[in-house]
Design a protein around this motif. Structure first.
Motif, PDB file in Angstrom:
ATOM      1  N   ASN A   9       1.350  39.258  16.293  1.00 44.63           N
ATOM      2  CA  ASN A   9       0.814  38.532  17.432  1.00 44.63           C
ATOM      3  C   ASN A   9      -0.534  38.714  17.666  1.00 44.63           C
ATOM      4  O   ASN A   9      -1.051  39.926  18.250  1.00 44.63           O
TER       5      ASN A   9
ATOM      6  N   ASP B 207      -1.322  29.951  24.661  1.00 46.24           N
ATOM      7  CA  ASP B 207      -1.163  31.136  25.682  1.00 46.24           C
ATOM      8  C   ASP B 207      -2.103  32.345  25.017  1.00 46.24           C
ATOM      9  O   ASP B 207      -2.691  32.967  25.868  1.00 46.24           O
ATOM     10  N   HIS B 208      -2.236  32.436  23.869  1.00 46.71           N
ATOM     11  CA  HIS B 208      -2.918  33.305  23.117  1.00 46.71           C
ATOM     12  C   HIS B 208      -4.382  32.963  22.589  1.00 46.71           C
ATOM     13  O   HIS B 208      -4.818  33.659  21.777  1.00 46.71           O
TER      14      HIS B 208
ATOM     15  N   MET C 204      -7.371  39.730  29.610  1.00 47.30           N
ATOM     16  CA  MET C 204      -5.923  40.606  29.675  1.00 47.30           C
ATOM     17  C   MET C 204      -4.802  39.433  29.550  1.00 47.30           C
ATOM     18  O   MET C 204      -3.795  39.605  28.611  1.00 47.30           O
ATOM     19  N   SER C 205      -4.729  38.573  30.075  1.00 47.32           N
ATOM     20  CA  SER C 205      -3.696  37.454  29.907  1.00 47.32           C
ATOM     21  C   SER C 205      -3.750  36.760  28.720  1.00 47.32           C
ATOM     22  O   SER C 205      -2.339  36.850  28.183  1.00 47.32           O
ATOM     23  N   THR C 206      -4.758  36.561  28.107  1.00 43.06           N
ATOM     24  CA  THR C 206      -4.713  35.975  26.523  1.00 43.06           C
ATOM     25  C   THR C 206      -4.072  36.908  25.617  1.00 43.06           C
ATOM     26  O   THR C 206      -3.406  36.655  24.682  1.00 43.06           O
TER      27      THR C 206
ATOM     28  N   GLU D 164      -1.869  39.250  26.221  1.00 36.73           N
ATOM     29  CA  GLU D 164      -0.245  39.654  26.564  1.00 36.73           C
ATOM     30  C   GLU D 164       0.474  39.444  25.349  1.00 36.73           C
ATOM     31  O   GLU D 164       0.391  38.508  24.670  1.00 36.73           O
ATOM     32  N   ASN D 165       1.191  40.764  25.200  1.00 36.45           N
ATOM     33  CA  ASN D 165       2.096  40.694  23.978  1.00 36.45           C
ATOM     34  C   ASN D 165       1.520  40.925  22.718  1.00 36.45           C
ATOM     35  O   ASN D 165       2.287  40.532  21.505  1.00 36.45           O
ATOM     36  N   CYS D 166       0.126  40.732  22.643  1.00 33.91           N
ATOM     37  CA  CYS D 166      -0.449  40.803  21.413  1.00 33.91           C
ATOM     38  C   CYS D 166      -0.819  42.373  20.939  1.00 33.91           C
ATOM     39  O   CYS D 166      -1.082  43.036  21.896  1.00 33.91           O
ATOM     40  N   THR D 167      -1.105  42.425  19.731  1.00 39.77           N
ATOM     41  CA  THR D 167      -1.559  43.715  19.035  1.00 39.77           C
ATOM     42  C   THR D 167      -2.930  43.784  18.244  1.00 39.77           C
ATOM     43  O   THR D 167      -3.348  44.524  17.748  1.00 39.77           O
TER      44      THR D 167
ATOM     45  N   ASN E 198      -9.429  48.791  31.081  1.00 38.04           N
ATOM     46  CA  ASN E 198      -7.913  48.795  31.563  1.00 38.04           C
ATOM     47  C   ASN E 198      -7.263  49.759  30.738  1.00 38.04           C
ATOM     48  O   ASN E 198      -5.953  49.944  30.554  1.00 38.04           O
TER      49      ASN E 198
ATOM     50  N   GLN F 213      -3.964  50.266  20.124  1.00 37.31           N
ATOM     51  CA  GLN F 213      -3.032  49.193  21.155  1.00 37.31           C
ATOM     52  C   GLN F 213      -3.526  47.722  20.636  1.00 37.31           C
ATOM     53  O   GLN F 213      -2.572  46.995  20.500  1.00 37.31           O
TER      54      GLN F 213
END
Lengths: 345, 345
Positions: free
Chosen positions: B203, B236-237, B255-257, B259-262, B282, B289
């Motif tokens: 992701n 979204d990414h 941060m929202s971009t 989300e769920n990404c590594t 953050n 991470q």
């Protein structure tokens, strides 16, 4: 006369293929041989051969010749047409879809609707699904057409399957010879800006969408109009937003973009209404202090208490024309793109 | 051999023009006549005629012939070269300018520097000024090259004046046959994304600039890499920003971009540093991470306490090559565009 001859020749060759005079994988006579055999011009012979190729009966191999194709079972007609737009029930989309549906249903076809919400991930999901479904063709509004498109491979796949695609509103420059129906957005951008210049405005801002090609073209027309009277195109007075950040940027940056301006060109009526909201909450009057112009002349503009010039989108006409082009292609007729004018209603 | 002949012929015709054998406005012998007179091939004759035209001695009029041009006084060489970049003293620009200056000064030319800050209004002001100044040529980095450019008319004006232009980093698709030196941004985008895939990331977000064509190309490469392993390109990414709203959007939407990404592909080191700042505030660790990759391998990346892969920009080489191309054109040599690779240093 010329047309008659090429049809005569293609009819003869088609019959020859269907009755086995020429069999699968066999080479058809060359252009030169056909010139000798028929006495027709090279031009006529090319037209006839090109028609057979389009019908899927033959394949041309560069530097080798034209061959009878192996009998790919011709896809049975399903009379379903996929219609993929960015939105369905909102804004000008019901009218576009109405135009499409009119022509399709008159001709015994059923539209199957899907909306991408202008997201390439949705576009991919929808096109992948339609690759599995019984459809004869697709009418599609391109998604984020001003950015490189990651789904070009799927459009190539439809082409391989002999499923024709007609684009509306925007298309991908990476495609070869796309067939499309779009509005003349550059001329439209010029027209609204010229209206403002005619009324004496000299400092005119612009609010444009950066991820759809319509935004680029409307901006180019706006810049054309300013340049034609030697006015500068100022980066400070142009706000670019995307599908995703439109609301946020218009809320935060409308006022600074309009600084020292007396008018603005808005990408469409939705944008004009958002700009209008910001102006109203800052107690700025329209058109007295800031005059707006826009595109689409949708019900949003028509029902707005504050009036502004919004060019009329040829929506039903655009939908009808796109459907007609697709049906023509399904009947092996030649088609070309169309660009429709924006009008002041 | 062939080269020798065409130079011989062009030398003879040049002398004939200079000594008045052919006078202003007179038609030169046609290709056929020259074939008869010289016995040379049509190809050789075309090369000779083309050289004279490039030197400004003759004009070809389609369907009519080639004529001796009226004696436009040839612009005296000034040995000044305008160099217009988006920035001068910051980031990778000193290195690019150093490369340009090296080649120019070795050859007795002086660069005259100006910065547009990637604004088309500045570009217009600067180009307008250079139209009045004694310069022999221009090296220019295109401004907002992913948007329609309102200053194309000025580039046409330089062409009319016989002042050649070489583009670096980005150029305008509206220009005919531009000469440019750019990095292979699509291949670069693919390369950084493949590095992340190789490390097991699945992701992967992307932060790209929407108003410069480099942003579009790096995104296209990022999408190529994801598609090559059948991973989705999710809207979204992907965060698109412009020159003007980069800071604001990265602050609010990083941060929202992610989300769920590594991992993430960043447009350049400046963007990577901004993303890094948001991550640090953050309390998200890099690369544990979120792993970042970027472009330019500038001192920003090299001096960063947190290390990340940043592809090396061919900056000095790019500058030198652009300057060399411009000098070649000034000596009537044929030039072609160059695309340089991104490397892992």
């Amino acid at each position: 006369m010329g047309e008659h001859k090429y049809k005569e020749l293609s009819n003869k060759l088609r019959t020859d293929i269907q009755t086995g005079v020429y069999t699968e994988g066999q080479r058809l006579p060359s252009e030169n041989e056909l010139v000798d055999q028929t006495g027709y011009s090279r031009q006529t012979i090319r037209q006839a051969m090109s028609l057979l190729e389009k019908e899927g009966l033959t394949s041309r191999i560069r530097g080798s010749g034209t061959y009878v194709r192996s009998a790919v079972p011709k896809r049975a007609a399903t009379h379903n047409i996929a219609v993929v737009t960015t939105y369905i029930g909102e804004y000008i989309f019901p009218a576009i879809l109405h135009g499409i549906d009119e022509v399709l249903s008159e001709n015994g076809y059923t539209p199957m609707l899907s909306a991408t919400r202008n997201r390439v991930d949705n576009e991919r999901r929808i096109l992948t699904e339609f690759l599995q479904k019984p459809i004869d063709g697709i009418i599609v509004e391109g998604t984020k057409t001003a950015l490189p498109n990651p789904n070009i491979d799927l459009y190539a796949r439809f082409k391989e399957l002999g499923i024709p695609v007609v684009f509306i509103n925007g298309f991908y420059p990476d495609l070869k010879k796309p067939i499309y129906v779009v509005a003349d957005d550059r001329a439209g951008g010029r027209k609204v800006c010229e209206e403002l210049l005619r009324k004496g405005h000299r400092n005119i801002a612009g609010f444009f969408k950066s991820d759809d090609i319509q935004g680029h073209r409307r901006y180019a027309g706006y810049a054309d109009a300013l340049r034609s009277v030697d006015l500068p195109v100022s980066d400070d007075h142009v706000l670019w937003f995307t599908t995703e950040n439109c609301d946020e940027l218009l809320s935060s940056l409308t006022m600074s973009t309009l600084e020292n301006c007396t008018a603005a060109v808005c990408y469409n009526d939705e944008v004009a209404m958002k700009v209008l909201n910001v102006l109203q909450s800052n107690e700025i009057s329209t058109p007295e202090q800031i005059e707006l112009t826009s595109f689409d002349n949708s019900t949003l503009a028509q029902l707005s208490a504050v009036k502004f010039l919004s060019l009329a989108n040829p929506k039903e006409q655009l939908g009808r024309l796109a459907a007609q082009k697709l049906l023509n292609i399904l009947q092996y007729k030649e088609e070309t793109p169309s660009v429709l004018p924006w009008k002041i209603e």
